[in-house]
Motif scaffolding. Structure first.
Motif, PDB file in Angstrom:
ATOM      1  N   PRO A  33     -29.930  -7.096   4.493  1.00 38.32           N
ATOM      2  CA  PRO A  33     -31.054  -7.649   5.390  1.00 38.32           C
ATOM      3  C   PRO A  33     -31.280  -9.092   5.035  1.00 38.32           C
ATOM      4  N   GLY A  34     -31.389 -10.113   6.182  1.00 36.47           N
ATOM      5  CA  GLY A  34     -31.628 -11.157   6.111  1.00 36.47           C
ATOM      6  C   GLY A  34     -30.888 -12.220   5.450  1.00 36.47           C
ATOM      7  N   GLN A  35     -29.647 -11.852   4.872  1.00 36.91           N
ATOM      8  CA  GLN A  35     -28.796 -12.587   4.145  1.00 36.91           C
ATOM      9  C   GLN A  35     -27.204 -12.655   5.110  1.00 36.91           C
ATOM     10  N   SER A  36     -26.505 -13.540   4.711  1.00 40.63           N
ATOM     11  CA  SER A  36     -24.967 -13.524   5.291  1.00 40.63           C
ATOM     12  C   SER A  36     -24.044 -13.365   4.080  1.00 40.63           C
ATOM     13  N   LEU A  37     -23.231 -12.627   4.238  1.00 39.08           N
ATOM     14  CA  LEU A  37     -22.604 -12.419   3.100  1.00 39.08           C
ATOM     15  C   LEU A  37     -21.188 -13.436   2.917  1.00 39.08           C
ATOM     16  N   ARG A  41     -18.280  -2.118  12.504  1.00 39.26           N
ATOM     17  CA  ARG A  41     -18.945  -0.962  11.728  1.00 39.26           C
ATOM     18  C   ARG A  41     -20.159  -0.592  12.388  1.00 39.26           C
ATOM     19  N   PRO A  42     -19.721  -0.191  13.723  1.00 42.65           N
ATOM     20  CA  PRO A  42     -20.894   0.293  14.721  1.00 42.65           C
ATOM     21  C   PRO A  42     -21.662   1.589  13.943  1.00 42.65           C
ATOM     22  N   ASP A  43     -21.127   2.368  13.255  1.00 44.05           N
ATOM     23  CA  ASP A  43     -21.546   3.327  12.718  1.00 44.05           C
ATOM     24  C   ASP A  43     -22.592   3.003  11.562  1.00 44.05           C
ATOM     25  N   VAL A  44     -22.348   1.976  10.853  1.00 42.57           N
ATOM     26  CA  VAL A  44     -23.346   1.390   9.861  1.00 42.57           C
ATOM     27  C   VAL A  44     -24.664   0.860  10.733  1.00 42.57           C
ATOM     28  N   ALA A  45     -24.188   0.198  11.642  1.00 39.74           N
ATOM     29  CA  ALA A  45     -25.598  -0.316  12.479  1.00 39.74           C
ATOM     30  C   ALA A  45     -26.395   0.758  13.079  1.00 39.74           C
ATOM     31  N   ALA A  46     -25.856   1.967  13.594  1.00 37.65           N
ATOM     32  CA  ALA A  46     -26.570   2.793  14.063  1.00 37.65           C
ATOM     33  C   ALA A  46     -27.194   3.592  13.030  1.00 37.65           C
ATOM     34  N   GLN A  47     -26.475   3.943  11.961  1.00 33.92           N
ATOM     35  CA  GLN A  47     -27.049   4.888  10.586  1.00 33.92           C
ATOM     36  C   GLN A  47     -28.453   4.108  10.319  1.00 33.92           C
ATOM     37  N   LEU A  48     -28.180   2.594  10.118  1.00 41.14           N
ATOM     38  CA  LEU A  48     -29.549   1.790   9.599  1.00 41.14           C
ATOM     39  C   LEU A  48     -30.439   1.373  10.670  1.00 41.14           C
ATOM     40  N   SER A  49     -30.048   1.508  11.828  1.00 41.77           N
ATOM     41  CA  SER A  49     -30.893   1.022  13.034  1.00 41.77           C
ATOM     42  C   SER A  49     -31.037  -0.406  12.929  1.00 41.77           C
ATOM     43  N   VAL A  50     -30.125  -1.142  12.423  1.00 39.12           N
ATOM     44  CA  VAL A  50     -30.160  -2.525  12.284  1.00 39.12           C
ATOM     45  C   VAL A  50     -28.730  -3.331  13.187  1.00 39.12           C
ATOM     46  N   PRO A  51     -28.895  -3.616  14.320  1.00 41.52           N
ATOM     47  CA  PRO A  51     -27.700  -4.003  15.177  1.00 41.52           C
ATOM     48  C   PRO A  51     -26.963  -5.143  14.330  1.00 41.52           C
ATOM     49  N   GLU A  52     -27.639  -6.024  13.477  1.00 39.52           N
ATOM     50  CA  GLU A  52     -26.827  -7.084  12.794  1.00 39.52           C
ATOM     51  C   GLU A  52     -25.956  -6.656  11.816  1.00 39.52           C
ATOM     52  N   ALA A  53     -26.001  -5.058  11.659  1.00 38.88           N
ATOM     53  CA  ALA A  53     -24.945  -4.368  10.739  1.00 38.88           C
ATOM     54  C   ALA A  53     -23.634  -4.183  11.182  1.00 38.88           C
ATOM     55  N   ARG A  54     -23.619  -4.788  12.823  1.00 41.22           N
ATOM     56  CA  ARG A  54     -22.167  -4.102  13.325  1.00 41.22           C
ATOM     57  C   ARG A  54     -21.142  -4.784  12.979  1.00 41.22           C
ATOM     58  N   ALA A  55     -20.980  -5.826  11.945  1.00 38.03           N
ATOM     59  CA  ALA A  55     -19.838  -6.480  11.679  1.00 38.03           C
ATOM     60  C   ALA A  55     -20.019  -6.455  10.162  1.00 38.03           C
TER      61      ALA A  55
END
Length: 84
Positions: free
Chosen positions: A25-29, A50-64
């Motif tokens: 969170p808050g960082q770019s890889l 990885r829409p599953d990760v974004a949904a599981q974490l409830s963090v839209p930024e995690a979609r990619a």
């Protein structure tokens, strides 16, 4: 906050297909690399969906947050990897 991640293990068949996700969170890889033995290293393809990760974490930024590395290994290296 520590990075959140998960990865799949390498498999046989003469190669390695390593994939998973990494979200900090808050960082770019910038880079993920697969290291094998002391002299071999391959970069991962980053930004996979990885829409599953974004949904599981409830963090839209995690979609990619997905990544993968596909590497064809010499037969001797594959046997060594599978023995460990």
């Amino acid at each position: 906050m520590a990075p959140r991640h998960a990865t799949a293990a390498p498999h046989g068949g003469g190669g390695v297909h390593w994939r998973g996700w990494c979200h900090w969170p808050g960082q770019s890889l910038r880079e993920i690399r697969l290291h094998f033995a002391p002299n071999f290293s391959w970069p991962a393809t980053l930004g996979l969906p990885r829409p599953d990760v974004a949904a599981q974490l409830s963090v839209p930024e995690a979609r990619a947050s997905g990544f993968e590395v596909r590497v064809k290994l010499p037969q001797a290296a594959t046997r060594s990897l599978l023995r460990r």
